[in-house]
Design an enzyme around this catalytic site. Structure first.
Site, PDB file in Angstrom:
ATOM      1  CG  ASP A 299      -1.653   1.240   1.476  1.00 42.61           C
ATOM      2  OD1 ASP A 299      -2.377   1.682   0.550  1.00 42.61           O
ATOM      3  OD2 ASP A 299      -1.517   1.816   2.565  1.00 42.61           O
TER       4      ASP A 299
ATOM      5  CG  ASP B 133      -1.795   7.703   0.543  1.00 40.59           C
ATOM      6  OD1 ASP B 133      -2.226   8.851   0.627  1.00 40.59           O
ATOM      7  OD2 ASP B 133      -1.349   7.227  -0.509  1.00 40.59           O
TER       8      ASP B 133
ATOM      9  CG  ASP C 168      -1.981   2.306   6.531  1.00 39.33           C
ATOM     10  OD1 ASP C 168      -2.406   3.313   7.124  1.00 39.33           O
ATOM     11  OD2 ASP C 168      -2.237   2.075   5.333  1.00 39.33           O
TER      12      ASP C 168
END
Length: 223
Positions: free
Chosen positions: A9, A11, A167
């Site tokens: 991922d 961001d 995250d």
């Protein structure tokens, strides 16, 4: 290494982009006379792409008669300012160098605009990352598996050979939908408690711990 590819991922995993996202949202809201949002609010709004971000930030969301204009204002601002405050999390470049040295191929998949994903990858990770894929027409956003499957095709890698690192709860769902092993990271936009409540089985608190997991496979929940 057991895994020959890592899908990241962007961001909250590789880059702290939160302040630039907040500034873009608030610039668009101010232009149309709406109250601005705090950093913590933006933190809770992100993860499902820019349209969903603006739906959450704007009163009445997509039902707001000015929604499309405000979304366009966000996109225009963010295109120009996506690197103003954005920075790489500590230890990420070290982790990528270790992965590269080990012969591991890397990709980025993000619900961020495809143009911004490619720009940020070019700025920060082009020495390591083979392909970077963002939101674009014809490709379903995460947690649908489309982006991951596209990335694996470009990496010439089977899903059994890849691990997904992210995250958020969206990343946990994405990995599951794509059939990939998953490492959740707690340094980004969601903390460890939230990740566990949303299905995380393996959590790393630092990039060093990610590397240790990939090299040792000692965690009982990590295949």
């Amino acid at each position: 290494m057991k895994y020959t590819a890592v899908v990241f991922d962007l961001d909250g995993t590789l880059l702290d982009t939160l302040e630039d996202l907040m500034n873009a949202v608030n610039d668009a809201l101010r232009k149309y006379g709406y109250p601005v949002r705090t950093l913590d609010e933006i933190r809770n709004f992100v993860g499902n792409g820019v349209r969903k971000l603006m739906e959450r930030a704007l009163p009445d969301g997509a039902k707001n008669p000015q929604f499309e204009q405000i979304l366009a204002a966000f996109r225009a601002y963010y295109t120009e300012h996506c690197e103003d405050q954005t920075h790489v999390y500590d230890g990420i470049l070290w982790l990528m160098q270790q992965l590269k040295n080990a012969g591991c191929r890397m990709a980025i998949v993000s619900n961020k605009l495809d143009s911004a994903v490619k720009e940020l990858n070019q700025s920060y990770f082009s020495s390591y990352v083979c392909t970077a894929i963002g939101e674009k027409e014809g490709t379903r956003r995460k947690p649908a598996p489309d982006m991951v499957e596209h990335a694996l095709d470009e990496l010439h890698c089977k899903k059994e050979e890849a691990v997904y690192i992210g995250d958020s709860e969206v990343d946990i769902q994405t990995a599951a939908n794509a059939g990939l092993a998953c490492i959740s990271v707690s340094w980004g936009f969601r903390d460890a408690e939230f990740l566990l409540e949303n299905g995380a089985s393996v959590i790393a608190d630092t990039p060093q711990q990610v590397w240790d997991l990939l090299m040792s496979h000692v965690h009982p929940e990590f295949p």
